[in-house]
Design an enzyme around this catalytic site. Structure first.
Site, PDB file in Angstrom:
ATOM      1  N   ASP A  12       0.889  -1.160   0.000  1.00  0.00           N
ATOM      2  CA  ASP A  12       0.000   0.000   0.000  1.00  0.00           C
ATOM      3  C   ASP A  12       0.933   1.217   0.000  1.00  0.00           C
ATOM      4  O   ASP A  12       2.095   1.105   0.397  1.00  0.00           O
ATOM      5  CB  ASP A  12      -0.880  -0.035   1.257  1.00  0.00           C
ATOM      6  CG  ASP A  12      -1.604   1.273   1.476  1.00  0.00           C
ATOM      7  OD1 ASP A  12      -2.348   1.692   0.579  1.00  0.00           O
ATOM      8  OD2 ASP A  12      -1.401   1.899   2.540  1.00  0.00           O
ATOM      9  N   ASP A  14      -0.002   5.081   0.759  1.00  0.00           N
ATOM     10  CA  ASP A  14      -0.218   6.149   1.748  1.00  0.00           C
ATOM     11  C   ASP A  14      -0.268   5.595   3.165  1.00  0.00           C
ATOM     12  O   ASP A  14      -1.097   4.751   3.474  1.00  0.00           O
ATOM     13  CB  ASP A  14      -1.525   6.869   1.431  1.00  0.00           C
ATOM     14  CG  ASP A  14      -1.495   7.489   0.049  1.00  0.00           C
ATOM     15  OD1 ASP A  14      -0.662   8.373  -0.171  1.00  0.00           O
ATOM     16  OD2 ASP A  14      -2.285   7.059  -0.819  1.00  0.00           O
TER      17      ASP A  14
END
Length: 226
Positions: A12, A14
């Site tokens: 992922d 952010d």
């Protein structure tokens, strides 16, 4: 050949690879202020960590009775965000080390994010991570965002990897749920450590309750080897 034979790693973006939440907060706060809501706080922002900017703005529009269409709010927020993303994104040092460790071993890697392709590109280019992270999937490119597994399954497809051979790194509960739904193992590093008890994190193979402060490149690597 890597010691991690056959493994692929999906990050992922952010809150996992980079601490972009302050930029998202700043961008959202600026847009809301422009539309007559001057007091959006960091504590309020934290509740939206892990869901897309579009969903966040749809909820805020409803809550504050804003008249502007979500598309307009999104365009404004994105342009504010992109300006910050290009120049002011902080990469977690241990995460950068981990990416470099895997790259040296030739482990296939991808980024799977709820952000727009433009935002992902701005961050990866701005931080130099684009040199090693070339396979990128945005939630804009699949039918459903997290907690649905679509972004992770698409990342595995592009890497030519079976979901069972993929390990996901995630900071948010919806992402941990998405990894589980995709049939992938997950290293969970909660961005909001107060949420470490969320049931979604309970499905992770490795849960670092203290968040990034507990994450080490070597520790994660050793866990992958075990």
């Amino acid at each position: 050949m890597s010691n991690l034979g056959g493994l692929s790693v999906i990050f992922d973006l952010d809150g996992t690879l980079v601490d972009s939440e302050p930029n998202y907060y700043e961008a959202t706060r600026g847009t809301l202020a422009e539309h007559g809501v001057p007091d959006f706080t960091w504590a309020q922002h934290e509740r939206f960590v892990g869901i897309s900017t579009q969903e966040t703005l749809a909820l805020l529009k409803e809550r504050h009775g804003l008249t502007a269409p979500v598309e307009e709010l999104l365009a404004e927020t994105n342009s504010r965000y992109l300006a910050l993303a290009r120049t002011a994104t902080h990469t977690y040092p241990e995460m950068r080390k981990f990416v470099e460790l895997l790259a040296a071993e030739g482990v296939p890697m991808a980024v799977a994010s709820g952000s727009s392709p433009e935002a992902i590109e701005a961050i990866l280019t701005g931080t130099g991570l684009d040199a090693v992270l070339r396979t990128v999937v945005s939630a804009d490119e699949v039918a459903r965002g997290k907690p649905a597994p679509d972004v992770f399954l698409e990342a595995a497809r592009r890497l030519g990897a079976a979901p069972a051979d993929c390990v996901v790194l995630e900071d948010a509960a919806p992402g941990a749920a998405a990894a589980h739904a995709a049939g992938m193992r997950c290293i969970a590093i909660p961005y909001v450590t107060a949420q470490a008890d969320a049931p979604e994190f309970g499905t992770a193979g490795l849960l670092l309750r203290g968040g990034q402060a507990e994450f080490s490149a070597q520790g994660a690597y050793d866990w992958l080897l075990s």
